[in-house]
Design a protein around this motif. Structure first.
Motif, short mmCIF file in Angstrom:
data_model
loop_
_atom_site.label_atom_id
_atom_site.label_comp_id
_atom_site.label_asym_id
_atom_site.label_seq_id
_atom_site.Cartn_x
_atom_site.Cartn_y
_atom_site.Cartn_z
N UNK A 1 5.17 -12.66 -23.68
CA UNK A 1 5.90 -11.82 -24.54
C UNK A 1 4.80 -10.74 -25.04
N UNK A 2 4.29 -10.09 -24.14
CA UNK A 2 3.32 -8.97 -24.30
C UNK A 2 4.20 -7.97 -23.67
N UNK A 3 5.30 -7.76 -23.13
CA UNK A 3 6.21 -6.79 -22.65
C UNK A 3 7.65 -7.27 -22.85
N UNK A 4 8.39 -6.23 -22.55
CA UNK A 4 9.74 -6.75 -22.57
C UNK A 4 10.52 -6.11 -21.32
N UNK A 5 11.78 -6.69 -20.85
CA UNK A 5 12.38 -6.23 -19.67
C UNK A 5 13.73 -5.63 -20.41
N UNK A 6 14.31 -4.42 -19.84
CA UNK A 6 15.31 -3.84 -20.66
C UNK A 6 15.87 -3.18 -19.24
N UNK A 7 17.39 -3.01 -19.49
CA UNK A 7 18.27 -2.48 -18.70
C UNK A 7 17.90 -0.95 -18.55
N UNK A 8 18.06 -0.45 -17.53
CA UNK A 8 17.53 0.89 -17.05
C UNK A 8 18.09 1.27 -15.98
N UNK A 9 18.98 2.42 -15.63
CA UNK A 9 19.35 2.76 -14.37
C UNK A 9 18.37 2.84 -13.39
#
Length: 119
Positions: free
Chosen positions: A42-50
């Motif tokens: 939980x030191x990063x996050x993943x997000x949607x991105x083209x």
């Protein structure tokens, strides 16, 4: 410095967002569609991105953005939370990812979060 609790608080403040554990990690969904995760420690996050934007981000700011090997074929990018400037940047990133997952009815109901209009 932003942390997992900041991600959770900001993500859950977005309309129709829920949290669900999947793959042993917290995921955030709008109308049932995933737009963010808090992987591993939980030191990063993943997000949607083209993909084209994702590649540019990872090249321009590698200390902040990177592409996980197992996500390389998907339109997702990882974000190091410690590298974010402030909560405004966190909110902007999460809102952008939310827009990519939210159905049109929600985007229309929340124009401040919806897709940009053509001028």
């Amino acid at each position: 410095m932003q942390d997992a609790e900041d991600v959770r608080r900001v993500a859950l403040s977005l309309p129709d967002t829920t949290e669900k554990v999947a793959w042993s990690m917290p995921t955030f969904r709008v109308a049932g569609k995933m737009f963010a995760t808090l992987p591993e420690d939980e030191t990063s996050m993943a997000v949607r991105c083209p993909k084209d934007e994702r590649d540019e981000l990872a090249l321009a700011e590698p200390e902040k953005f990177w592409i996980a090997d197992h996500e390389a074929t998907f339109a997702w990018v990882r974000v190091r939370l410690a590298a974010l400037e402030d909560e405004t940047e966190l909110r902007d990133i999460l809102a952008d990812s939310w827009r990519q997952a939210a159905p049109p009815r929600l985007q229309e109901s929340y124009p401040e979060l919806g897709l940009p209009t053509a001028d």
